[in-house]
Motif scaffolding. Structure first.
Motif, mmCIF file in Angstrom:
data_model
loop_
_atom_site.group_PDB
_atom_site.id
_atom_site.type_symbol
_atom_site.label_atom_id
_atom_site.label_comp_id
_atom_site.label_asym_id
_atom_site.label_seq_id
_atom_site.Cartn_x
_atom_site.Cartn_y
_atom_site.Cartn_z
ATOM 1 N N GLN A 150 -79.981 -71.516 -98.940
ATOM 2 C CA GLN A 150 -78.737 -71.181 -99.632
ATOM 3 C C GLN A 150 -77.592 -72.135 -99.329
ATOM 4 O O GLN A 150 -76.730 -72.364 -100.166
ATOM 5 C CB GLN A 150 -78.289 -69.767 -99.241
ATOM 6 N N TYR A 151 -77.568 -72.672 -98.089
ATOM 7 C CA TYR A 151 -76.390 -73.412 -97.640
ATOM 8 C C TYR A 151 -76.722 -74.873 -97.338
ATOM 9 O O TYR A 151 -77.762 -75.184 -96.755
ATOM 10 C CB TYR A 151 -75.819 -72.757 -96.383
ATOM 11 N N SER A 152 -75.792 -75.748 -97.703
ATOM 12 C CA SER A 152 -75.970 -77.174 -97.432
ATOM 13 C C SER A 152 -75.309 -77.592 -96.115
ATOM 14 O O SER A 152 -75.532 -78.696 -95.629
ATOM 15 C CB SER A 152 -75.390 -78.005 -98.575
ATOM 16 N N GLY A 153 -74.470 -76.716 -95.547
ATOM 17 C CA GLY A 153 -73.798 -77.031 -94.287
ATOM 18 C C GLY A 153 -72.799 -75.951 -93.926
ATOM 19 O O GLY A 153 -72.731 -74.896 -94.575
ATOM 20 N N ILE A 154 -71.992 -76.232 -92.902
ATOM 21 C CA ILE A 154 -71.037 -75.241 -92.384
ATOM 22 C C ILE A 154 -70.011 -74.850 -93.442
ATOM 23 O O ILE A 154 -69.793 -73.662 -93.707
ATOM 24 C CB ILE A 154 -70.329 -75.780 -91.124
ATOM 25 N N LEU A 155 -69.361 -75.832 -94.051
ATOM 26 C CA LEU A 155 -68.308 -75.548 -95.021
ATOM 27 C C LEU A 155 -68.852 -74.800 -96.238
ATOM 28 O O LEU A 155 -68.203 -73.892 -96.774
ATOM 29 C CB LEU A 155 -67.602 -76.832 -95.453
ATOM 30 N N ASP A 156 -70.049 -75.178 -96.668
ATOM 31 C CA ASP A 156 -70.672 -74.505 -97.800
ATOM 32 C C ASP A 156 -70.987 -73.056 -97.454
ATOM 33 O O ASP A 156 -70.790 -72.154 -98.279
ATOM 34 C CB ASP A 156 -71.951 -75.243 -98.196
ATOM 35 N N CYS A 157 -71.445 -72.825 -96.240
ATOM 36 C CA CYS A 157 -71.746 -71.472 -95.770
ATOM 37 C C CYS A 157 -70.471 -70.633 -95.699
ATOM 38 O O CYS A 157 -70.459 -69.470 -96.126
ATOM 39 C CB CYS A 157 -72.423 -71.522 -94.402
ATOM 40 N N VAL A 158 -69.398 -71.213 -95.172
ATOM 41 C CA VAL A 158 -68.112 -70.506 -95.092
ATOM 42 C C VAL A 158 -67.620 -70.149 -96.489
ATOM 43 O O VAL A 158 -67.213 -69.009 -96.750
ATOM 44 C CB VAL A 158 -67.057 -71.378 -94.368
ATOM 45 N N ARG A 159 -67.671 -71.115 -97.394
ATOM 46 C CA ARG A 159 -67.163 -70.906 -98.751
ATOM 47 C C ARG A 159 -67.945 -69.824 -99.489
ATOM 48 O O ARG A 159 -67.360 -68.898 -100.072
ATOM 49 C CB ARG A 159 -67.229 -72.230 -99.534
ATOM 50 N N LYS A 160 -69.263 -69.924 -99.459
ATOM 51 C CA LYS A 160 -70.099 -68.957 -100.172
ATOM 52 C C LYS A 160 -70.020 -67.565 -99.561
ATOM 53 O O LYS A 160 -69.973 -66.564 -100.285
ATOM 54 C CB LYS A 160 -71.555 -69.433 -100.193
ATOM 55 N N SER A 161 -70.004 -67.500 -98.227
ATOM 56 C CA SER A 161 -69.935 -66.204 -97.549
ATOM 57 C C SER A 161 -68.620 -65.497 -97.873
ATOM 58 O O SER A 161 -68.598 -64.300 -98.173
ATOM 59 C CB SER A 161 -70.067 -66.385 -96.033
ATOM 60 N N TYR A 162 -67.527 -66.248 -97.836
ATOM 61 C CA TYR A 162 -66.213 -65.667 -98.129
ATOM 62 C C TYR A 162 -66.103 -65.262 -99.595
ATOM 63 O O TYR A 162 -65.575 -64.189 -99.923
ATOM 64 C CB TYR A 162 -65.114 -66.668 -97.782
ATOM 65 N N HIS A 163 -66.626 -66.097 -100.468
ATOM 66 C CA HIS A 163 -66.555 -65.816 -101.910
ATOM 67 C C HIS A 163 -67.332 -64.548 -102.267
ATOM 68 O O HIS A 163 -66.883 -63.754 -103.105
ATOM 69 C CB HIS A 163 -67.108 -67.006 -102.697
ATOM 70 N N GLU A 164 -68.485 -64.362 -101.644
ATOM 71 C CA GLU A 164 -69.348 -63.233 -101.977
ATOM 72 C C GLU A 164 -68.961 -61.938 -101.265
ATOM 73 O O GLU A 164 -69.151 -60.848 -101.800
ATOM 74 C CB GLU A 164 -70.809 -63.583 -101.642
ATOM 75 N N GLU A 165 -68.420 -62.051 -100.037
ATOM 76 C CA GLU A 165 -68.231 -60.849 -99.226
ATOM 77 C C GLU A 165 -66.823 -60.665 -98.669
ATOM 78 O O GLU A 165 -66.545 -59.660 -98.013
ATOM 79 C CB GLU A 165 -69.241 -60.853 -98.067
ATOM 80 N N GLY A 166 -65.940 -61.632 -98.874
ATOM 81 C CA GLY A 166 -64.590 -61.505 -98.363
ATOM 82 C C GLY A 166 -64.495 -61.824 -96.882
ATOM 83 O O GLY A 166 -65.479 -62.202 -96.238
ATOM 84 N N TRP A 167 -63.300 -61.672 -96.316
ATOM 85 C CA TRP A 167 -63.070 -62.066 -94.924
ATOM 86 C C TRP A 167 -63.837 -61.213 -93.920
ATOM 87 O O TRP A 167 -64.118 -61.646 -92.796
ATOM 88 C CB TRP A 167 -61.578 -62.019 -94.604
ATOM 89 N N ARG A 168 -64.208 -59.985 -94.316
ATOM 90 C CA ARG A 168 -64.909 -59.098 -93.384
ATOM 91 C C ARG A 168 -66.288 -59.632 -92.981
ATOM 92 O O ARG A 168 -66.851 -59.210 -91.974
ATOM 93 C CB ARG A 168 -65.064 -57.705 -93.988
ATOM 94 N N VAL A 169 -66.814 -60.549 -93.770
ATOM 95 C CA VAL A 169 -68.115 -61.111 -93.429
ATOM 96 C C VAL A 169 -68.087 -61.784 -92.060
ATOM 97 O O VAL A 169 -69.082 -61.801 -91.335
ATOM 98 C CB VAL A 169 -68.565 -62.129 -94.509
#
Length: 275
Positions: A205-224
């Motif tokens: 799913q993720y290409s790196g740290i920033l991509d993981c942060v962006r996708k996680s926040y976009h899909e689940e919000g800050w609570r993730v």
């Protein structure tokens, strides 16, 4: 790990205690100990490395100040990533294997060592070190706060070797150090777990740290970024209380026997007594 990486659209667990109950119900009590082989193999070396590097770095810096405590701890945290990252990769993969199954019909990995061997055979050194940068970003400041908090707590509580309450004070100081260190960098731990779990089942799913942060926040919000925090803190206090108290008491005993006249325990060098 289970809470940090579960699918938000189809969550298996509602929270820490539901996760705990579900694992016992679905996978038996042994399910709680999946991946234990990796910490058993690595934690001894990690703790030896951490306390050794911290103590020697603090001596090299020459002055026992809060800043130097932080820098010495950070140096220890950075160096131990070499062992910590592969260890946690194997632990994460083992803990996710057979989620919800009482008895596994097919196992990708027999144990933690087999897990690392198979990852190496398939992905090489890069695969073994998956999540190294996120581990480094998490561990470096985390261990700085770890040792700084312990130093401040032992100073404030007045931990002296002759104090009859020295053990409870050391346990409390160590436990609070663990909590502060985890709170300081916990969001990065979530990212690290997601990156190390990425690719399980053949889907990346993720290409790196920033991509993981962006996708996680976009899909689940800050609570993730607080997923699994309760279980982490419940673990952090007793584990780090035992670790710091054991190391400090052992060094106190060795010094009292005059077996290690040159050995000063890094976290408590400031103490004027034999501690």
């Amino acid at each position: 790990v289970r809470l940090q990486v579960q699918n938000v659209e189809k969550p298996l667990y509602r929270g820490t205690f539901h996760c705990f109950q579900s694992i016992i119900k679905q996978e038996s009590a042994f399910g709680l100990y999946k991946g234990i082989g990796s910490p058993m193999m690595g934690l001894t070396f990690i703790n030896a490395l951490v306390f050794g590097v911290q103590g020697n770095t603090l001596r090299a810096l020459g002055k026992d100040t809060p800043l130097n405590q932080f820098l010495a701890g950070s140096a220890a945290g950075a160096i131990q990533c070499i062992i910590c990252c592969p260890m946690e990769l194997a632990k994460t993969r083992m803990q996710l294997q057979g989620t919800g199954e009482y008895k596994l019909k097919t196992k990708n990995y027999k144990n933690s060592l087999d897990c690392l061997i198979k990852i190496y055979q398939k992905e090489g050194l890069r695969g073994i070190n998956r999540g190294m940068l996120s581990t480094f970003i998490r561990e470096t400041p985390s261990f700085g706060f770890y040792f700084l908090t312990y130093d401040c707590m032992t100073r404030y509580l007045g931990c002296e070797a002759e104090d009859s309450y020295v053990i409870p004070k050391l346990l409390f100081s160590g436990g609070m150090s663990g909590i502060v260190s985890w709170l300081s960098t916990y969001p990065m731990d979530v990212i690290k777990s997601r990156l190390q779990a990425d690719g399980v089942g053949g889907v990346t799913q993720y290409s790196g740290i920033l991509d993981c942060v962006r996708k996680s926040y976009h899909e689940e919000g800050w609570r993730v970024f607080t997923r699994g925090l309760t279980s982490t803190l419940l673990r952090a206090f007793p584990v780090n209380a035992a670790t710091f108290a054991t190391v400090t008491v052992f060094l106190m005993y060795m010094k009292s026997e005059d077996n290690l006249p040159e050995c000063e325990p890094g976290p408590v060098m400031h103490q004027p007594s034999s501690l």
